[in-house]
Enzyme design. Structure first.
Site, short mmCIF file in Angstrom:
data_model
loop_
_atom_site.label_atom_id
_atom_site.label_comp_id
_atom_site.label_asym_id
_atom_site.label_seq_id
_atom_site.Cartn_x
_atom_site.Cartn_y
_atom_site.Cartn_z
N THR A 165 10.30 -6.34 -1.81
CA THR A 165 9.62 -7.63 -1.88
C THR A 165 8.84 -7.98 -0.62
O THR A 165 8.10 -8.96 -0.61
CB THR A 165 10.64 -8.75 -2.18
OG1 THR A 165 11.68 -8.70 -1.20
CG2 THR A 165 11.23 -8.58 -3.57
N ASP A 166 9.01 -7.19 0.44
CA ASP A 166 8.26 -7.44 1.68
C ASP A 166 7.67 -6.13 2.20
O ASP A 166 7.84 -5.78 3.36
CB ASP A 166 9.17 -8.08 2.74
CG ASP A 166 8.38 -8.59 3.94
OD1 ASP A 166 7.16 -8.86 3.80
OD2 ASP A 166 8.96 -8.73 5.03
N LEU A 167 6.96 -5.41 1.32
CA LEU A 167 6.37 -4.15 1.72
C LEU A 167 5.11 -4.42 2.55
O LEU A 167 4.09 -4.86 2.04
CB LEU A 167 6.01 -3.32 0.49
CG LEU A 167 5.54 -1.89 0.78
CD1 LEU A 167 6.63 -1.07 1.46
CD2 LEU A 167 5.10 -1.19 -0.51
N ASN A 171 7.00 -2.48 8.10
CA ASN A 171 8.19 -1.89 7.50
C ASN A 171 7.99 -0.43 7.07
O ASN A 171 8.80 0.10 6.32
CB ASN A 171 8.63 -2.72 6.28
CG ASN A 171 9.17 -4.08 6.70
OD1 ASN A 171 9.66 -4.23 7.81
ND2 ASN A 171 9.06 -5.07 5.83
#
Length: 233
Positions: A165-167, A171
Site C-alpha cells: 500500500t506504500d510502494l 521502499n
C-alpha cells in the site's frame, strides 16, 4: 516461528536468527549495554541497527503518521493478537520470502497490550550494503537492466498476491550485487486480484515524478516504461 507469551506481551520470533531472550530484544538499552548498536536512521522514528550473531537487524517501533499521529503517537486499537501490525508484517514477510521475493528476513515482532490499545515493534534483517532508489538516483541514472529487475521483483510480489500500500522509491533498495529488494510492509495485505495491483504501479510512478521535482533525481519516463513493460510480461 516461535511465540513468547507473558501477561500482556507477545513476541513472535525466528529462533535461528535470535539467540537473546525474546522479551529483551526490543529494549534499545539492552543492546547498548551489549555494545551491539552499530548505527541508526531517522524517519518517522528512530530505526536502530543492531548486531546479532550472524546478521544485522533493524529495530523499528511502530509510530503513526499524519495529523492523527500528532495526537496518538504509537498506540493502536487492540482487536486480537494476530491482527496487530507487527504480527501481520512479520507474517507477510515470511509469505513473500517463501514466494521467492527479495524482502528482509523477519527476525522478531512484538505487541504489548495496554488496556484497549497496543504498542508494537519489529526487527527485520538489515540488507547489507543496500541503498534506496532516491539516494542512488540523486547521484547517477540507472541502466535499463536495473529497471527490468525492479519490474520483475514487483511482479513476483503481486503474483504472491501482496498489496504494498506504500510502494514508493524509498521502499525499493539496490545492493552491491545489483539485487533489488522491497521493504516496509506495514499495513500491507494479501488480497485476491483487483485494481490494487495497478494502483501500486501508479503510486510508484507518482513517487518517481515527485522525487524528480523534489530531489532532481536522474530519471525519465522511458525508464519507467522499461520497468512497466517487464512487469506486464
Amino acid at each position: 516461528m516461535k511465540t513468547f507469551k507473558k501477561g500482556k506481551l507477545r513476541v513472535w520470533y525466528d529462533e535461528a536468527l535470535l539467540s537473546v531472550p525474546p522479551e529483551q530484544c526490543f529494549d534499545v538499552g539492552f543492546w547498548q549495554q551489549q555494545e551491539r548498536i552499530v548505527g541508526q536512521a531517522s524517519g518517522r522514528g528512530t530505526t536502530w541497527f543492531i548486531q546479532l550473531d550472524n546478521v544485522q537487524g533493524a529495530l523499528r517501533h511502530y509510530r503513526r503518521g499524519g495529523l492523527f499521529g500528532k495526537l496518538v503517537r504509537d498506540h493502536y486499537l487492540f482487536c486480537q493478537w494476530d491482527k496487530t501490525r507487527s504480527y501481520q508484517e512479520f507474517q507477510i514477510l515470511n509469505h513473500l520470502r517463501n514466494a521467492g521475493v527479495n524482502v528482509p528476513r523477519p527476525i522478531a515482532a512484538r505487541a504489548v497490550k495496554k488496556n484497549v490499545c497496543y504498542q508494537a515493534d519489529l526487527i527485520t534483517e538489515k540488507i547489507p550494503n543496500a541503498r534506496d532508489l532516491v539516494t542512488i538516483l540523486q547521484e547517477n541514472a540507472l541502466r535499463d537492466e536495473i529497471y527490468v529487475k525492479i519490474g520483475q521483483e514487483i511482479r513476483k510480489m503481486h503474483d504472491a498476491q501482496v498489496n504494498h500500500t506504500d510502494l514508493n522509491i524509498h521502499n525499493i533498495l539496490i545492493d552491491e550485487q545489483e539485487q533489488v529488494w522491497i521493504i516496509d510492509f506495514d499495513k500491507c495485505m494479501i488480497q485476491s486480484d483487483g485494481d490494487w495491483k495497478e494502483n501500486n504501479i501508479l503510486r510508484l510512478k507518482r513517487s518517481f515524478l515527485k522525487e524528480q521535482l523534489k530531489q532532481s533525481i536522474c530519471w525519465n519516463l522511458s525508464s519507467f516504461d522499461c520497468l512497466y513493460r517487464t512487469y506486464s510480461e
